[in-house]
Scaffold this motif. Structure first.
Motif, PDB file in Angstrom:
ATOM      1  N   LEU A   1       0.674  -1.184   0.322  1.00 34.93           N
ATOM      2  CA  LEU A   1       0.396   0.344   0.266  1.00 34.93           C
ATOM      3  C   LEU A   1       0.939   1.024  -0.105  1.00 34.93           C
ATOM      4  O   LEU A   1       0.371   2.563   0.179  1.00 34.93           O
ATOM      5  N   ASP A   2       2.257   1.235   0.182  1.00 35.51           N
ATOM      6  CA  ASP A   2       3.029   2.591  -0.198  1.00 35.51           C
ATOM      7  C   ASP A   2       3.306   2.592  -1.545  1.00 35.51           C
ATOM      8  O   ASP A   2       4.479   2.047  -1.627  1.00 35.51           O
ATOM      9  N   LEU A   3       2.163   3.014  -1.969  1.00 41.17           N
ATOM     10  CA  LEU A   3       2.087   3.111  -3.558  1.00 41.17           C
ATOM     11  C   LEU A   3       3.938   3.876  -4.571  1.00 41.17           C
ATOM     12  O   LEU A   3       4.269   3.259  -5.446  1.00 41.17           O
ATOM     13  N   ARG A   4       4.100   4.817  -3.996  1.00 38.18           N
ATOM     14  CA  ARG A   4       4.950   5.303  -4.610  1.00 38.18           C
ATOM     15  C   ARG A   4       6.583   4.560  -4.515  1.00 38.18           C
ATOM     16  O   ARG A   4       7.534   4.331  -5.175  1.00 38.18           O
ATOM     17  N   ALA A   5       6.370   4.763  -3.315  1.00 39.78           N
ATOM     18  CA  ALA A   5       8.059   3.038  -2.694  1.00 39.78           C
ATOM     19  C   ALA A   5       7.806   2.248  -3.247  1.00 39.78           C
ATOM     20  O   ALA A   5       8.875   1.636  -3.657  1.00 39.78           O
ATOM     21  N   ARG A   6       7.105   1.725  -3.578  1.00 41.20           N
ATOM     22  CA  ARG A   6       7.135   0.503  -4.499  1.00 41.20           C
ATOM     23  C   ARG A   6       7.664   0.630  -6.230  1.00 41.20           C
ATOM     24  O   ARG A   6       7.702  -0.294  -6.487  1.00 41.20           O
ATOM     25  N   TRP A   7       7.513   1.936  -6.499  1.00 42.25           N
ATOM     26  CA  TRP A   7       8.870   2.116  -8.088  1.00 42.25           C
ATOM     27  C   TRP A   7       9.875   1.937  -7.830  1.00 42.25           C
ATOM     28  O   TRP A   7      10.476   3.024  -7.418  1.00 42.25           O
ATOM     29  N   SER A   8      10.625   1.110  -7.521  1.00 41.19           N
ATOM     30  CA  SER A   8      11.846   0.864  -7.475  1.00 41.19           C
ATOM     31  C   SER A   8      12.636   1.201  -8.544  1.00 41.19           C
ATOM     32  O   SER A   8      11.860   1.640  -9.364  1.00 41.19           O
ATOM     33  N   ALA A   9      13.940   1.165  -8.241  1.00 40.63           N
ATOM     34  CA  ALA A   9      14.884   1.632  -9.852  1.00 40.63           C
ATOM     35  C   ALA A   9      14.529   0.567 -10.884  1.00 40.63           C
ATOM     36  O   ALA A   9      14.591   0.938 -12.011  1.00 40.63           O
ATOM     37  N   GLY A  10      14.473  -0.470 -10.251  1.00 36.63           N
ATOM     38  CA  GLY A  10      14.401  -1.763 -11.083  1.00 36.63           C
ATOM     39  C   GLY A  10      12.453  -1.354 -11.822  1.00 36.63           C
ATOM     40  O   GLY A  10      12.418  -1.621 -13.065  1.00 36.63           O
ATOM     41  N   HIS A  11      12.065  -1.535 -10.814  1.00 33.66           N
ATOM     42  CA  HIS A  11      10.200  -1.329 -11.920  1.00 33.66           C
ATOM     43  C   HIS A  11      10.587  -0.280 -12.571  1.00 33.66           C
ATOM     44  O   HIS A  11      10.282   0.033 -13.541  1.00 33.66           O
ATOM     45  N   ARG A  12      10.880   1.364 -12.250  1.00 36.77           N
ATOM     46  CA  ARG A  12      11.092   2.027 -13.683  1.00 36.77           C
ATOM     47  C   ARG A  12      11.419   1.945 -14.766  1.00 36.77           C
ATOM     48  O   ARG A  12      11.464   2.204 -15.821  1.00 36.77           O
ATOM     49  N   ARG A  13      12.551   1.599 -14.586  1.00 34.69           N
ATOM     50  CA  ARG A  13      13.198   0.959 -15.978  1.00 34.69           C
ATOM     51  C   ARG A  13      12.782   0.005 -16.576  1.00 34.69           C
ATOM     52  O   ARG A  13      12.311  -0.036 -18.242  1.00 34.69           O
TER      53      ARG A  13
END
Length: 214
Positions: free
Chosen positions: A63-75
């Motif tokens: 539920l920590d929506l922004r923190a879920r988007w790690s560098a790997g997921h952003r790539r």
């Protein structure tokens, strides 16, 4: 497009993540407003689906929506703009009771049907410490003996004058005395204080009338 002098250019992936987070937050907020009390994680994998109470500690990272988007997921999002992270499905108690093939979380004990045994932790009486205050002391079959208020190690003499050690555990219902090596049981669940704190945080994050906090 030439960036305006003095204004930092917005990274397109950062902007896309913000849009996704806003959409996810709106979806969760709507489910919360409709009376959701539970969440199912790993909906995309039938063999891993798990039911949680909304205040479950193990649900927090989902539920920590922004923190879920790690560098790997952003790539991955950079390479595929349709890429999304699985979002827990928030469900009402009635809907949760109708689910099949879903495991129950052992951290929060959803027990939607009222038939699941409480998770218990067994330890020796000498192992009861201050961090157990607030937890429920129980019999070996899960019957509550009250919430632990205080414990103390005492030394005295028995009827024959022999030195005797006793662990006294005071609960909201009674006072119990054990030998230090006796096994005692506590409900292996969050304390009421922890549950209330997490519920309050959830309401502040997703409840009606509150500004969005991601």
């Amino acid at each position: 497009m030439t960036p305006v002098r003095g204004v930092a250019a917005v990274d397109p992936i950062d902007a896309l993540v913000e849009r996704i987070v806003t959409e996810e937050h709106d979806a969760l907020r709507q489910a919360f407003a409709e009376g959701a009390e539970f969440a199912v994680t790993h909906m995309e994998s039938p063999s891993e689906r798990m039911l949680h109470r909304l205040e479950c500690a193990s649900l927090e990272p989902h539920l920590d929506l922004r923190a879920r988007w790690s560098a790997g997921h952003r790539r991955r999002l950079h390479d595929d703009r349709t890429y999304r992270l699985p979002l827990p499905a928030l469900v009402t108690r009635e809907s949760a009771r109708g689910l099949s093939g879903v495991r129950s979380c052992k951290v929060c004990w959803p027990n939607v049907h009222g038939t699941e045994p409480r998770p218990l932790r067994r330890l020796q009486a000498r192992g009861i410490r201050s961090h157990h205050i607030g937890h429920v002391l129980s019999t070996d079959d899960g019957h509550s003996l009250g919430t632990i208020v205080r414990s103390a190690h005492q030394t005295g003499a028995d009827l024959f004058g022999q030195r005797q050690e006793v662990v006294e555990i005071i609960t909201t219902a009674r006072t119990m005395q054990y030998s230090p090596s006796d096994h005692v049981f506590i409900w292996d669940l969050p304390t009421d204080e922890e549950a209330i704190r997490r519920k309050t945080q959830l309401f502040e994050r997703f409840g009606p009338g509150f500004a969005p906090t991601y």
